[in-house]
Enzyme design. Structure first.
Site, PDB file in Angstrom:
ATOM      1  N   HIS A   1      -8.534  13.020  75.378  1.00  0.00           N
ATOM      2  CA  HIS A   1      -8.029  14.079  74.865  1.00  0.00           C
ATOM      3  C   HIS A   1      -8.703  14.679  73.685  1.00  0.00           C
ATOM      4  CE1 HIS A   1      -5.647  11.185  71.998  1.00  0.00           C
ATOM      5  NE2 HIS A   1      -5.671  12.421  71.330  1.00  0.00           N
TER       6      HIS A   1
ATOM      7  N   ASP B   1      -6.762   8.374  79.823  1.00  0.00           N
ATOM      8  CA  ASP B   1      -7.094   8.979  78.586  1.00  0.00           C
ATOM      9  C   ASP B   1      -8.440   8.209  77.875  1.00  0.00           C
ATOM     10  OD1 ASP B   1      -7.324  10.602  76.360  1.00  0.00           O
ATOM     11  OD2 ASP B   1      -5.384   9.924  75.177  1.00  0.00           O
TER      12      ASP B   1
ATOM     13  N   SER C   1      -6.663   8.761  66.837  1.00  0.00           N
ATOM     14  CA  SER C   1      -7.150   9.016  68.255  1.00  0.00           C
ATOM     15  C   SER C   1      -8.243   8.717  68.683  1.00  0.00           C
ATOM     16  CB  SER C   1      -6.678  10.444  68.771  1.00  0.00           C
ATOM     17  OG  SER C   1      -5.375  10.855  68.934  1.00  0.00           O
TER      18      SER C   1
END
EC number: 3.4.21.1
Length: 263
Positions: A75, A120, A213
């Site tokens: 992502h 992911d 992230s």
């Protein structure tokens, strides 16, 4: 003499730069955009990298898994025009001996779903290899069969926000110790959003947050730090009482092996 031998023995271990063994030992409170984390010891998480765009803006973290490869979250939307910065601790300093590495290829997991955030994971092949040193080395990858049971105390690191409403991210790399949370417990917070390709951790007064992230969730296994998760998603308020969700690396290892072997 015994002491000297011990010192040279440790120097030897550091010199080989095997995976999952930092030359500079991390010190974690409670083990010791990480909320309620603390500054890391510079160089003690040598696989942590910063992904930056061409303006030098840090947008995601990642982990070195070898001299040529970095793993991050799908992502994050990494492009070959972005760069990998290794050996960094303080993003506000120009004094650090960092390595700015170009990306040759981006391998996004084809099963990544931006709606469910399943699978992911992205692998980045570097255009030139990272030079391993005291402050730059790889994390160990798990095997498909490795298990990180609920309650296992692990660590996450990153330059993400330290409060969800913070205007900027911290300059210094943050770290936090946090426990793995069982799938059942995680589903109490997130319901059917949690799938077998995710692993949860936290709800312990610390949390990953925006900007972390793609970075690592690492657990010690047989004395080496092993990548159990990749920072994926969580509460929009970075709640420290709700588990954060990570891509489960063990479940994604068949795809990782396939890409590494083919390239």
């Amino acid at each position: 003499m015994a002491f000297l031998w011990l010192v040279s023995c440790f120097a030897l271990v550091g010199a080989t730069f095997g995976c999952g063994v930092p030359a500079i030992q991390p010190v974690l409170t409670g083990l010791s955009r990480i909320v309620n984390g603390e500054d890391a010891i510079p160089g003690s998480w040598p696989w942590q990298v910063s992904l930056q765009d061409r303006t030098g803006f840090h947008f995601c973290g990642g982990s070195l898994i070898s001299e040529n490869w970095v793993v991050t979250a799908a992502h994050c939307g990494v492009k070959t025009t972005d760069v990998v910065v290794a050996g960094e601790f303080d993003q506000g300093s120009d004094e650090e001996n960092v390595q700015v590495l170009k990306i040759a290829q981006v391998f996004k997991n084809p099963k990544f779903n931006s709606f469910t955030v399943r699978n992911d994971i992205t692998l980045l092949k570097l255009a030139t290899p990272a030079q391993f040193s005291e402050t730059v080395s790889a994390v160990c990858l798990p095997t498909v069969d490795d298990d990180f049971p609920a309650g296992t105390l692990c660590a996450t690191t990153g330059w993400g926000k330290t409060k969800y409403n913070a205007l900027k991210t911290p300059d210094k790399l943050q770290q936090a110790a946090l426990p793995i949370v069982s799938e059942a417990k995680c589903k109490e917070s997130w319901g059917s959003k949690i799938t077998d390709v995710m692993i949860c951790a936290g709800a312990s007064g610390v949390s990953s947050c925006m900007g972390d992230s793609g970075g690592p969730l690492v657990c010690q296994k047989d004395g080496v730090w092993t990548l159990a998760g990749i920072v994926s998603w969580g509460s929009g308020f970075c709640s420290t009482s709700t588990p954060a969700v990570y891509a489960r690396v063990t479940a994604l290892m068949p795809w990782v092996q396939e890409i590494l072997e083919a390239n």
